[in-house]
Design an enzyme around this catalytic site. Structure first.
Site, PDB file in Angstrom:
ATOM      1  N   CYS A  98       0.837  -1.198   0.000  1.00 20.07           N
ATOM      2  CA  CYS A  98       0.000   0.000   0.000  1.00 20.07           C
ATOM      3  C   CYS A  98       0.876   1.254   0.000  1.00 20.07           C
ATOM      4  O   CYS A  98       1.532   1.556  -0.984  1.00 20.07           O
ATOM      5  CB  CYS A  98      -0.974  -0.051   1.181  1.00 20.07           C
ATOM      6  SG  CYS A  98      -2.383   1.065   1.013  1.00 20.07           S
ATOM      7  N   HIS A 192      -3.049  -5.577   0.916  1.00 22.10           N
ATOM      8  CA  HIS A 192      -2.463  -5.891   2.216  1.00 22.10           C
ATOM      9  C   HIS A 192      -2.510  -7.387   2.509  1.00 22.10           C
ATOM     10  O   HIS A 192      -3.363  -7.844   3.277  1.00 22.10           O
ATOM     11  CB  HIS A 192      -3.223  -5.158   3.325  1.00 22.10           C
ATOM     12  CG  HIS A 192      -2.986  -3.685   3.389  1.00 22.10           C
ATOM     13  ND1 HIS A 192      -1.915  -3.132   4.072  1.00 22.10           N
ATOM     14  CD2 HIS A 192      -3.689  -2.656   2.867  1.00 22.10           C
ATOM     15  CE1 HIS A 192      -1.976  -1.806   3.968  1.00 22.10           C
ATOM     16  NE2 HIS A 192      -3.034  -1.495   3.237  1.00 22.10           N
ATOM     17  N   GLU A 194      -0.749  -8.839   4.477  1.00 21.02           N
ATOM     18  CA  GLU A 194      -0.439  -8.989   5.909  1.00 21.02           C
ATOM     19  C   GLU A 194      -1.666  -8.865   6.809  1.00 21.02           C
ATOM     20  O   GLU A 194      -1.599  -9.208   8.000  1.00 21.02           O
ATOM     21  CB  GLU A 194       0.621  -7.959   6.328  1.00 21.02           C
ATOM     22  CG  GLU A 194       0.135  -6.529   6.510  1.00 21.02           C
ATOM     23  CD  GLU A 194       0.060  -5.705   5.226  1.00 21.02           C
ATOM     24  OE1 GLU A 194      -0.047  -4.473   5.325  1.00 21.02           O
ATOM     25  OE2 GLU A 194       0.084  -6.315   4.130  1.00 21.02           O
TER      26      GLU A 194
END
Length: 254
Positions: A98, A192, A194
């Site tokens: 991002c 994302h 993660e």
């Protein structure tokens, strides 16, 4: 043991105002979930302290997302940009999500700005691989038309010269790119990987962007196949083995 430097791209004020894990903590947990290898992780926050530790011991560096109000082209992003330039100069392989990907575009003389399509929050859908993306090790194992957790206003508007577009969708044409030249190796995603479904679903409940029912389904989309189906996702798309693909591939490449 791999030594990883994580650059937390939030300001200290943003991190202090939240009761959730910081971007740096979130990324550290995701990296550890992506491998059976032991990792030594150091987190720095340039907006709090621009001084980096000695870079020699690090095998890789990660730039997280950020909730700051400015784009990475803005002069206020200088502490992050200076950190990235130093890490690039040290020849450390770098990953960005991002804001981290947008920052690389800015540092490497591309450009970023708010997407003309507005925000893309919750799920980035129908992400299509380019020919280069199909062959690139960061995206090994990704199926064309995949989905991933996301939350963003800004996007890469112009790729740096020499960057290779790996994936895009109808909202943001640059969803992933690589830059591998002049001693720099950068891999980045707009989305994302993660973020766990529980984390992104809770975030979307608080900031909006999806109905409460859809946000609730997103929170459990990794463990509830029917919830994933209601969201229009493949049953395993938000489960860790698929969601963490880019992180696992990046660690394996170090």
């Amino acid at each position: 043991m791999r030594n990883i430097l994580i650059v937390d791209s939030n300001t200290p004020e943003l991190n202090a105002a939240s009761d959730k894990p910081t971007p740096g903590e979130t990324y550290a947990a995701a990296l550890r979930a992506s491998t059976t290898e032991a990792l030594s992780v150091t987190v720095v926050t340039p907006y709090a302290d621009p001084k980096l530790p000695p870079l020699g011991p690090f095998d890789g560096a990660v730039f997280t997302g950020s909730a700051v109000e400015w784009s990475t082209d803005d002069p206020r992003a200088k502490p992050l940009a200076d950190a990235m330039r130093a890490i690039f100069a040290a020849g450390i392989p770098t990953l960005g999500s991002c804001n981290g990907m947008q920052l690389a575009a800015s540092v490497l003389n591309g450009s970023t700005d708010a997407s003309p399509n507005g925000r893309e929050d919750g799920i980035a859908r129908e992400i299509h691989l380019t020919d280069a993306g199909r062959a690139h090790p960061m995206l090994a194992g990704r199926q064309d038309g995949y989905a991933a957790p996301c939350v963003h206003r800004d996007e890469v508007r112009r790729l740096p010269e020499g960057a290779v577009l790996l994936a895009g969708n109808g909202h943001s044409p640059v969803q992933a790119f690589a830059y591998e030249r002049d001693g720099i190796r950068f891999w980045g995603m707009q989305y994302h990987p993660e973020f766990t479904p529980a984390f992104i679903g809770d975030l979307i409940r608080r900031i909006g962007g999806m109905s409460d029912a859809a946000a609730g389904d997103l929170q459990v989309a990794d463990i509830d196949a029917e919830a994933a189906q209601r969201l229009g996702l493949r049953s395993d798309e938000m489960a860790a083995p698929v969601r963490l693909t880019e992180l696992r591939n990046w660690l394996a490449s170090l």
